[in-house]
Write an enzyme that holds these catalytic residues in place. Structure first.
Site, short mmCIF file in Angstrom:
data_model
loop_
_atom_site.label_atom_id
_atom_site.label_comp_id
_atom_site.label_asym_id
_atom_site.label_seq_id
_atom_site.Cartn_x
_atom_site.Cartn_y
_atom_site.Cartn_z
N LYS A 120 0.82 -1.22 0.00
CA LYS A 120 0.00 0.00 0.00
C LYS A 120 0.85 1.26 0.00
O LYS A 120 0.41 2.32 -0.44
CB LYS A 120 -0.98 -0.04 1.16
CG LYS A 120 -2.04 -1.13 0.94
CD LYS A 120 -3.08 -1.18 2.02
CE LYS A 120 -4.23 -2.11 1.66
NZ LYS A 120 -3.87 -3.55 1.78
C1 LIG Z 1 -4.51 -4.60 1.17
C2 LIG Z 1 -3.78 -5.90 1.07
C3 LIG Z 1 -4.17 -6.90 0.17
C4 LIG Z 1 -5.41 -6.80 -0.70
O1 LIG Z 1 -5.28 -5.84 -1.72
P1 LIG Z 1 -6.57 -5.34 -2.54
O2 LIG Z 1 -6.06 -4.24 -3.40
O3 LIG Z 1 -7.54 -4.84 -1.50
O4 LIG Z 1 -7.11 -6.48 -3.31
C5 LIG Z 1 -3.40 -8.05 0.08
N1 LIG Z 1 -2.31 -8.21 0.86
C6 LIG Z 1 -1.90 -7.27 1.74
C7 LIG Z 1 -0.71 -7.54 2.58
C8 LIG Z 1 -2.61 -6.08 1.89
O5 LIG Z 1 -2.22 -5.15 2.77
#
Ligand SMILES: *Cc1c(COP(=O)(O)O)cnc(C)c1O
Length: 472
Positions: free
Chosen positions: A113
């Site tokens: 993120k």
């Molecule tokens: C947010 C997250 C996901 C999921 O991602 P999306 O874009 O919501 O599908 C998967 N793995 C981790 C470690 C995350 O923080």
């Protein structure tokens, strides 16, 4: 570049407008009015460029006149040549003949993120400066989004952030990554209640006149188009390294809200040769049911060792259904009204066939997740986090089933550093992953957060009392 809402009735906005708006006013999500497309020659010309430069090239058509090329270049250099602890930003690691990992956890909070939120923090600041406005970001988190958003906003002049987390229900590492950031514009609120309670409070604030008449509210979850746009870039950098545009590549994506894998779909629409996108889910498998049988119906959430994928519905799936369904906003609005009323809907033929042309899906349970952690460790000496393991487990399963040509490389997105989820990793392989040295004093630093009762009014009144921003 203009952006249109998936539900057809909100006004079209430019890139600056959609970045600050987040959700469209008709309840829909914004998408570019058309997909920019690169020729093979244009893709080939990106080979060997540093990450920040590929970012400028890939994002430029989406940004239109909202930033000059010079402004975009400065922002991309700042973020992608400054905030990540790996020169490649998103390095590829080979596991065996066919399988690769794309490490997306070299940012400040150890999850993918950061790749988008570090950019979003700077975009907010640039646009707010230009408008002479302030932004009050209110969000709820079950872990990764909160810390990445706080690190993106801390210390900035024109934005402040109130992040609600369910008290006692996020991991120690995740809580400390939020609460040890000491900046006057960062407010951590530990709420008595669940993540759903915290999220309901946030949604209510966006519709509460007492809040919206005094504060300019902003959102940082993946309904914000700018986040998805930033994630398109690493599909390009990784596919280029594996031979694109002259060779196709497949991706396996640990999926929750369908943001990360939708960015892969965008890359494919832009001309990147993507053979297949694997939607890897844990036992909360609404997306697998939708993609395999057309049945998109919400069920209760089962807590797992991959909490960032424990979702009931995936908000960004609406973007895919809109694009595949001929971009008919009125029809999409009707389909979503039906879903909101009955918590279930059936994909149309066009949606189901369009999705099947590019997406495969595979649910991975906790035993298979642990096995994938073990395989990566024993086979390639790689310690992977459980979310990444869901992606790798799905990649192995579909390759074994013959769903992907053995000559096509499969890249699994490594979405978090294993030290974010040390207990699950230790249970699988008997080794406890340690935090990278750059965050090593996380457990020595002082925390700052307030504990609040679980009702809505308490949270709202706290935000109204402590917000520095105002609309006036
Ligand atoms: C947010 C997250 C996901 C999921 O991602 P999306 O874009 O919501 O599908 C998967 N793995 C981790 C470690 C995350 O923080």
């Amino acid at each position: 570049m203009q952006y249109v809402s998936t539900r057809g009735s909100a006004p079209a906005l430019d890139f600056e407008g959609v970045t600050l708006a987040g959700l469209a006013s008709d309840g829909g999500l914004y998408l570019p009015s058309e997909w920019p497309r690169f020729s093979e020659a244009e893709i080939r010309a990106m080979r060997g460029l540093p990450y920040w430069q590929v970012a400028v090239t890939v994002m430029r058509p989406f940004i239109g006149d909202s930033l000059t090329e010079a402004e975009l270049t400065v922002i991309c250099q700042d973020v992608y040549a400054g905030q990540f602890h790996h020169a490649a930003v998103a390095p590829l690691v080979q596991l065996d003949q066919q399988h690769w990992l794309l490490e997306l956890f070299h940012g400040p909070t150890l999850a993918f993120k950061d790749v988008a939120l570090q950019l979003l923090g700077r975009l907010f600041e640039t646009f707010l400066e230009r408008r002479d406005q302030r932004l009050t970001i209110v969000g709820a988190t079950s872990g990764d989004t909160g810390s990445a958003a706080i690190h993106a906003v801390a210390g900035r002049k024109r934005s402040e952030i109130f992040m609600l987390h369910p008290k006692g229900r996020v991991s120690d590492v995740q809580r400390r990554q939020m609460t040890t950031v000491r900046a006057p514009n960062v407010h951590n609120l530990a709420i008595d209640g669940s993540f759903d309670d915290a999220q309901a409070h946030v949604k209510r604030m966006f519709n509460d006149g007492d809040v919206t008449t005094t504060l300019n509210l902003g959102a940082v979850n993946s309904i914000n188009w700018a986040r998805l746009m930033a994630q398109v870039v690493y599909y390009f950098t990784s596919a280029l390294q594996l031979g694109a545009p002259d060779r196709a590549v497949a991706y396996s994506v640990p999926t929750g809200n369908f943001g990360d894998v939708f960015a892969g779909y965008v890359a494919a629409r832009m001309g990147l040769p993507i053979e297949r996108l694997i939607v890897a889910t844990n036992v909360n498998d609404i997306l697998h049911r939708a993609l395999s049988s057309g049945d998109y119906s919400a069920a209760g959430v089962t807590p797992t060792i991959t909490p960032s994928m424990d979702i009931q519905v995936s908000s960004n799936f609406e973007r895919l259904l809109f694009d595949l369904g001929g971009r008919d906003g009125a029809a999409m609005a009707a389909q979503m009204r039906g879903f909101e009323a009955s918590k279930a809907m059936q994909l149309t033929n066009a949606q189901a066939q369009g999705a099947a042309a590019l997406f495969s899906s595979c649910p991975v349970d906790q035993i298979e997740t642990a096995r994938a952690v073990q395989q990566a460790y024993q086979g390639a000496q790689q310690i992977i986090d459980p979310h990444t393991a869901v992606g790798l487990g799905a990649a192995h399963a579909l390759a074994a089933a013959g769903a992907i040509d053995p000559a096509v490389p499969i890249v699994t997105l490594a979405t978090a550093h294993p030290a974010k989820f040390p207990d699950a990793v230790e249970r699988a392989i008997g080794v406890r992953p340690s935090l990278p040295s750059r965050v090593g004093d996380l457990f020595g630093r002082e925390e700052s957060y307030v504990e609040l009762a679980g009702d809505y009014a308490t949270a709202r009144d706290y935000v109204l009392e402590y917000a520095a921003g105002s609309k006036a």
